[in-house]
Design a protein around this motif. Structure first.
Motif, PDB file in Angstrom:
ATOM      1  N   GLY A  60       0.792  -1.218   0.000  1.00 14.58           N
ATOM      2  CA  GLY A  60       0.000   0.000   0.000  1.00 14.58           C
ATOM      3  C   GLY A  60       0.822   1.265   0.000  1.00 14.58           C
ATOM      4  N   ALA A  61       2.027   1.194  -0.597  1.00 11.38           N
ATOM      5  CA  ALA A  61       2.949   2.326  -0.518  1.00 11.38           C
ATOM      6  C   ALA A  61       2.945   3.205  -1.757  1.00 11.38           C
ATOM      7  CB  ALA A  61       4.365   1.803  -0.278  1.00 11.38           C
ATOM      8  N   ARG A  62       2.182   2.830  -2.780  1.00 15.07           N
ATOM      9  CA  ARG A  62       2.320   3.519  -4.066  1.00 15.07           C
ATOM     10  C   ARG A  62       2.022   5.018  -3.968  1.00 15.07           C
ATOM     11  NH1 ARG A  62       0.892   1.672 -10.168  1.00 15.07           N
ATOM     12  NH2 ARG A  62       0.800   3.747 -11.087  1.00 15.07           N
ATOM     13  N   LYS A  63       0.960   5.399  -3.259  1.00 17.30           N
ATOM     14  CA  LYS A  63       0.601   6.811  -3.176  1.00 17.30           C
ATOM     15  C   LYS A  63       1.717   7.631  -2.537  1.00 17.30           C
ATOM     16  CE  LYS A  63      -2.947   9.977  -1.446  1.00 17.30           C
ATOM     17  NZ  LYS A  63      -4.217  10.105  -0.689  1.00 17.30           N
ATOM     18  N   GLN A  64       2.269   7.099  -1.430  1.00 14.22           N
ATOM     19  CA  GLN A  64       3.340   7.825  -0.744  1.00 14.22           C
ATOM     20  C   GLN A  64       4.595   7.910  -1.602  1.00 14.22           C
ATOM     21  OE1 GLN A  64       3.938   6.896   3.518  1.00 14.22           O
ATOM     22  NE2 GLN A  64       2.175   5.525   3.307  1.00 14.22           N
ATOM     23  N   ILE A  65       4.914   6.813  -2.303  1.00  9.53           N
ATOM     24  CA  ILE A  65       6.094   6.838  -3.173  1.00  9.53           C
ATOM     25  C   ILE A  65       5.897   7.852  -4.294  1.00  9.53           C
ATOM     26  CG2 ILE A  65       7.522   5.496  -4.759  1.00  9.53           C
ATOM     27  CD1 ILE A  65       6.881   3.016  -3.122  1.00  9.53           C
ATOM     28  N   GLU A  66       4.689   7.914  -4.846  1.00  8.92           N
ATOM     29  CA  GLU A  66       4.417   8.855  -5.934  1.00  8.92           C
ATOM     30  C   GLU A  66       4.556  10.295  -5.444  1.00  8.92           C
ATOM     31  OE1 GLU A  66       1.398   9.248  -9.682  1.00  8.92           O
ATOM     32  OE2 GLU A  66       0.648   8.281  -7.862  1.00  8.92           O
ATOM     33  N   GLU A  67       4.087  10.571  -4.234  1.00  9.15           N
ATOM     34  CA  GLU A  67       4.226  11.917  -3.677  1.00  9.15           C
ATOM     35  C   GLU A  67       5.708  12.278  -3.505  1.00  9.15           C
ATOM     36  OE1 GLU A  67       1.971  11.793  -0.108  1.00  9.15           O
ATOM     37  OE2 GLU A  67       0.023  12.028  -1.109  1.00  9.15           O
ATOM     38  N   ARG A  68       6.485  11.317  -3.024  1.00  6.60           N
ATOM     39  CA  ARG A  68       7.915  11.575  -2.854  1.00  6.60           C
ATOM     40  C   ARG A  68       8.607  11.744  -4.204  1.00  6.60           C
ATOM     41  NH1 ARG A  68      10.220   7.525   1.744  1.00  6.60           N
ATOM     42  NH2 ARG A  68      12.192   8.262   0.839  1.00  6.60           N
ATOM     43  N   PHE A  69       8.181  10.987  -5.177  1.00  5.74           N
ATOM     44  CA  PHE A  69       8.714  11.099  -6.531  1.00  5.74           C
ATOM     45  C   PHE A  69       8.470  12.503  -7.081  1.00  5.74           C
ATOM     46  CE2 PHE A  69       7.572  10.763 -11.091  1.00  5.74           C
ATOM     47  CZ  PHE A  69       8.798  10.379 -11.624  1.00  5.74           C
ATOM     48  N   LEU A  70       7.248  13.001  -6.921  1.00  5.48           N
ATOM     49  CA  LEU A  70       6.908  14.323  -7.435  1.00  5.48           C
ATOM     50  C   LEU A  70       7.569  15.443  -6.640  1.00  5.48           C
ATOM     51  CD1 LEU A  70       3.133  13.675  -8.184  1.00  5.48           C
ATOM     52  CD2 LEU A  70       5.000  13.803  -9.839  1.00  5.48           C
ATOM     53  N   ASP A  71       7.753  15.232  -5.332  1.00  2.00           N
ATOM     54  CA  ASP A  71       8.410  16.247  -4.502  1.00  2.00           C
ATOM     55  C   ASP A  71       9.921  16.297  -4.748  1.00  2.00           C
ATOM     56  OD1 ASP A  71       6.098  17.095  -3.305  1.00  2.00           O
ATOM     57  OD2 ASP A  71       6.294  15.803  -1.551  1.00  2.00           O
TER      58      ASP A  71
END
Length: 362
Positions: A60-71
Motif C-alpha cells: 500500500g505504498a504507491r501513493k506515498q512513493i508517488e508523492e515523494r517522486f513528485l516532490d
C-alpha cells in the motif's frame, strides 16, 4: 544528479543488496550526487516475509512513493529489488513515462524455489516481466549476463562490486589465530545469512579436517546448530571483529547456488583467505585463473585445494575491486532524462499540481 532509489531490502537487514547499495550511495554522495531512498523503514504498512520474518514487505505504498517522486523530482530512478516497493515504483515510472533502471542482485527464481513449491519457469516469468521496461538491468557478472540473456532478458548492463581492503586485510591475522585460538585447525569459514537458499548445509555436510565456522544469523541458524553440534556458530559479527574472522580462517567456503556475485568472496580474498565454491555464477566469475581460490562440483575437493594456495595472491586479486569504481559504473548505467527534456518534464508536473491545488514541498 538527484537519484531516487527504491529497495525492499534495507537496514536492519544484513545482506548483499543492503551492503552494496549503502556503500554505493555513500560513494555517489562523495561524487556530489543526492539520494532519496525509499525502503520498508519509511512508515509503510509491512508484513513479515513468509518463512523469513526478519524481512518486512511493505504494501500500500504507491501513493506515498508517488508523492515523494513528485516532490524530490529525481533525475534518475533505480529500482533495486523485485518486491512490493519495487513493483510500486515501476508502476509510477511507467505511469509518468519516467525512465528507470533496475538491478538483479539475487537469482530470485532459485531463491523462491528453495523456500516454496514454485517452479523455476514461473519465477523467471515473474522477474522477466518486472525488468521488461527497465532501461538497463544491472548485473554483477558475465556469467549472469549470459544466463539472463539466454532466458529472454533485454538491456543487460555490467555492474561489478567492490571491497573494503582496509577493513578486510591480512594484517588482522594473528599468531594465536584470534577468534579461533581454541579450535582445531584448519578453519573452514562461511559468512552470511543463515538461510536455506544459502545452501549452508552443503558446507556443513562436507567431510573436512579441522573445524567449520558459520558467522551470521538467520532463520536456519537454530536448526543447523542442533543438527551440526561440531560446527561453531558465533552469530553475526561486524567491523574489525568480522575482519578478524575472515583473516584468521584458512579457507572460506561459499556453497551458495542463488547469489549473482557474492560480496563475501571478495572480502575473504581481501583478508588473504582463499575461497572454495561451486562452479556457478559468482564463484566461476571471480575465482578461475586467479590462484585466489578453487571451484569444483565437489566442494570438499575445492576446500582442500585452497589449503595450499598463497594467501598473498588472494589479497592482491581483491585489490583490483574498488567501491569507487563500482559507484562510477552505477552512475554510468543510470538512464536520466536529458537535461532539456528533464526541465520540461518537471515543469509539466508542477503546472499539473498547481491546477490540482496540491501544495509543493518547500
Amino acid at each position: 544528479m538527484r537519484i531516487m532509489l527504491v529497495t525492499d531490502a534495507w537496514e536492519p537487514q544484513v545482506n548483499g543488496v543492503v551492503r552494496t547499495m549503502k556503500r554505493v550511495s555513500a560513494e555517489c554522495e562523495a561524487l556530489g550526487h543526492e539520494w532519496d531512498i525509499v525502503s520498508p523503514n519509511d512508515g509503510f504498512r509491512t508484513m513479515p516475509l513468509p518463512t523469513y520474518p526478519e524481512i518486512k514487505l511493505a504494501f500500500g505504498a504507491r501513493k506515498q512513493i508517488e508523492e515523494r517522486f513528485l516532490d524530490f523530482e529525481p533525475d534518475a530512478v533505480h529500482i533495486a529489488t523485485e518486491g512490493p516497493l519495487g513493483w510500486a515504483a515501476r508502476g509510477i515510472c511507467l505511469k509518468h513515462k519516467m525512465p528507470f533502471t533496475s538491478s538483479y542482485h539475487t537469482r530470485f527464481p532459485e531463491y523462491v524455489n528453495a523456500r516454496l513449491p514454485i517452479p523455476l519457469w514461473a519465477g523467471y516469468k515473474y522477474v522477466r516481466q518486472f525488468h521488461r521496461y527497465s532501461g538497463r538491468v544491472m548485473v554483477a557478472t558475465v556469467s549472469m549476463m549470459e544466463e539472463l540473456t539466454a532466458r529472454g532478458f533485454n538491456n543487460i548492463a555490467a555492474w561489478s562490486r567492490g571491497v573494503d581492503t582496509d577493513l578486510f586485510h591480512p594484517d588482522k591475522r594473528q599468531e594465536d589465530r584470534g577468534p579461533y585460538k581454541d579450535l582445531e585447525g584448519p578453519i573452514f569459514l562461511n559468512v552470511g545469512r543463515v538461510a536455506v537458499e544459502k545452501n549452508i548445509e552443503a558446507f556443513l555436510e562436507l567431510d573436512l579436517p579441522g573445524t567449520k565456522v558459520v558467522v551470521g544469523d538467520g532463520p536456519a541458524r537454530e536448526e543447523l546448530m542442533k543438527k551440526y553440534p561440531d560446527a561453531v556458530f558465533p552469530g553475526s559479527k561486524f567491523g574489525d571483529e568480522l575482519g578478524s574472522y575472515f583473516a584468521n580462517a584458512d579457507v572460506f567456503c561459499f556453497p551458495s547456488l542463488t547469489d549473482t556475485f557474492g560480496l563475501v568472496i571478495l572480502e575473504a580474498m581481501a583478508a588473504g583467505t582463499p575461497v572454495a565454491g561451486f562452479n556457478v555464477p559468482g564463484p566461476k566469475d571471480l575465482i578461475p585463473g586467479t590462484n585466489a581460490g578453487a571451484i569444483n562440483d565437489d566442494l570438499a575437493k575445492a576446500c582442500i585445494e585452497c589449503l595450499d594456495l598463497d594467501r598473498d595472491v588472494a589479497h592482491k586479486h581483491a585489490q583490483a575491486f574498488s567501491w569507487k569504481a563500482c559507484a562510477e559504473q552505477f552512475i554510468d548505467n543510470l538512464e536520466p532524462l536529458p537535461v532539456p527534456e528533464r526541465k520540461r518534464f518537471w515543469k509539466r508536473f508542477k503546472s499539473l499540481r498547481r491546477r490540482k491545488k496540491v501544495p509543493e514541498s518547500s
